[in-house]
Design a protein around this motif. Structure first.
Motif, PDB file in Angstrom:
ATOM      1  N   CYS A 114       0.753  -1.240   0.010  1.00  0.00           N
ATOM      2  CA  CYS A 114       0.227   0.014   0.103  1.00  0.00           C
ATOM      3  C   CYS A 114       0.769   1.229   0.025  1.00  0.00           C
ATOM      4  CB  CYS A 114      -0.724  -0.073   1.265  1.00  0.00           C
ATOM      5  SG  CYS A 114      -2.370  -1.235   1.281  1.00  0.00           S
ATOM      6  N   THR A 115       1.980   1.006   0.189  1.00  0.00           N
ATOM      7  CA  THR A 115       2.984   2.300   0.222  1.00  0.00           C
ATOM      8  C   THR A 115       4.240   2.191  -0.572  1.00  0.00           C
ATOM      9  OG1 THR A 115       4.024   1.591   2.147  1.00  0.00           O
ATOM     10  CG2 THR A 115       2.351   2.996   2.699  1.00  0.00           C
ATOM     11  N   ILE A 116       5.031   3.392  -0.751  1.00  0.00           N
ATOM     12  CA  ILE A 116       6.370   2.848  -1.248  1.00  0.00           C
ATOM     13  C   ILE A 116       7.507   2.910  -0.281  1.00  0.00           C
ATOM     14  CG2 ILE A 116       7.945   4.452  -2.525  1.00  0.00           C
ATOM     15  CD1 ILE A 116       5.684   5.807  -4.057  1.00  0.00           C
ATOM     16  N   GLY A 117       8.323   2.092  -0.330  1.00  0.00           N
ATOM     17  CA  GLY A 117       9.336   1.840   0.434  1.00  0.00           C
ATOM     18  C   GLY A 117       9.128   0.589   1.472  1.00  0.00           C
ATOM     19  N   ALA A 118      10.268   0.238   2.097  1.00  0.00           N
ATOM     20  CA  ALA A 118      10.338  -1.111   2.992  1.00  0.00           C
ATOM     21  C   ALA A 118       9.565  -0.771   4.079  1.00  0.00           C
ATOM     22  CB  ALA A 118      11.635  -1.357   3.109  1.00  0.00           C
ATOM     23  N   ALA A 119       8.797  -1.749   4.572  1.00  0.00           N
ATOM     24  CA  ALA A 119       8.077  -1.710   5.965  1.00  0.00           C
ATOM     25  C   ALA A 119       9.059  -2.223   6.923  1.00  0.00           C
ATOM     26  CB  ALA A 119       6.836  -2.438   5.881  1.00  0.00           C
ATOM     27  N   VAL A 120       8.920  -1.792   8.470  1.00  0.00           N
ATOM     28  CA  VAL A 120       9.529  -2.314   9.310  1.00  0.00           C
ATOM     29  C   VAL A 120       8.115  -2.899  10.409  1.00  0.00           C
ATOM     30  CG1 VAL A 120      11.652  -1.269   9.087  1.00  0.00           C
ATOM     31  CG2 VAL A 120       9.797  -0.129  10.491  1.00  0.00           C
ATOM     32  N   LEU A 121       8.514  -3.724  11.408  1.00  0.00           N
ATOM     33  CA  LEU A 121       7.836  -3.861  12.257  1.00  0.00           C
ATOM     34  C   LEU A 121       7.721  -2.919  13.429  1.00  0.00           C
ATOM     35  CD1 LEU A 121       8.330  -7.995  12.600  1.00  0.00           C
ATOM     36  CD2 LEU A 121       6.362  -6.806  11.885  1.00  0.00           C
ATOM     37  N   ARG A 122       6.673  -2.433  13.654  1.00  0.00           N
ATOM     38  CA  ARG A 122       6.452  -1.363  14.673  1.00  0.00           C
ATOM     39  C   ARG A 122       6.350  -2.194  16.036  1.00  0.00           C
ATOM     40  NH1 ARG A 122       6.423   1.158  18.806  1.00  0.00           N
ATOM     41  NH2 ARG A 122       5.646   3.185  19.188  1.00  0.00           N
ATOM     42  N   VAL A 123       5.482  -3.205  16.037  1.00  0.00           N
ATOM     43  CA  VAL A 123       5.106  -4.196  17.106  1.00  0.00           C
ATOM     44  C   VAL A 123       5.463  -5.608  16.628  1.00  0.00           C
ATOM     45  CG1 VAL A 123       3.468  -4.976  18.686  1.00  0.00           C
ATOM     46  CG2 VAL A 123       3.475  -2.462  18.178  1.00  0.00           C
ATOM     47  N   SER A 124       6.337  -6.237  16.895  1.00  0.00           N
ATOM     48  CA  SER A 124       6.533  -7.583  16.534  1.00  0.00           C
ATOM     49  C   SER A 124       5.207  -8.280  17.235  1.00  0.00           C
ATOM     50  CB  SER A 124       8.008  -8.057  16.645  1.00  0.00           C
ATOM     51  OG  SER A 124       8.151  -8.151  18.260  1.00  0.00           O
ATOM     52  N   ARG A 125       5.377  -9.619  16.935  1.00  0.00           N
ATOM     53  CA  ARG A 125       4.280 -10.699  17.212  1.00  0.00           C
ATOM     54  C   ARG A 125       3.822 -10.670  18.879  1.00  0.00           C
ATOM     55  NH1 ARG A 125       4.788 -15.477  19.374  1.00  0.00           N
ATOM     56  NH2 ARG A 125       2.973 -17.254  18.760  1.00  0.00           N
TER      57      ARG A 125
END
Length: 141
Positions: A106-117
């Motif tokens: 849905c966006t441009i660029g790499a995502a990161v986990l803000r909250v992991s599992r």
């Protein structure tokens, strides 16, 4: 505004209330705002899971699902690898992979986990973000 993207995994037949409580507690624990939620995702096997569909509707969020083959490339970015999840779905971690896939779709660029599992007795949840800022870095909780 920082976009937040939710990934869920859940047991078949879990309740919408159980999913909502896990989400609300996670948002509270991490001082995140529900208004920043942009979408929700899971694995394709959960495309018709009533609780996931009901929660997306309740929150007014789009709900996307991805096949295990689409989620597989995220395996190296997961905080937790589950043999049990892999046996059931073909994916090493549904919630984290789905959150990352949706954010990047849905966006441009790499995502990161803000909250992991995060997990409860019936579900797993992860939150990804795409806009780098002080609170959006890869981390485990």
């Amino acid at each position: 505004m920082t976009g937040l993207w939710i990934g869920f995994g859940c047991r078949q037949g879990c309740s919408v209330q159980a999913l909502h409580e896990l989400l609300q507690q996670t948002l509270l624990d991490h001082a995140l705002n529900e208004a920043d939620l942009q979408g929700m995702a899971s694995i394709g096997l959960k495309a018709r899971e009533p609780a996931l569909l009901a929660l997306a509707e309740r929150l007014g969020l789009p709900f996307a699902t991805y096949g295990a083959e689409t989620l597989a490339p995220y395996q190296d970015r997961l905080s937790h690898h589950s043999a049990r999840s892999f046996a059931a779905t073909g994916c090493m971690g549904v919630a984290e992979s789905a959150a990352l896939a949706l954010a990047e779709h849905c966006t441009i660029g790499a995502a990161v986990l803000r909250v992991s599992r995060r997990h409860s007795a019936v579900a797993t949840l992860a939150i990804a973000c795409t806009e780098p800022h002080r609170g959006c870095t890869q981390r485990s909780t």
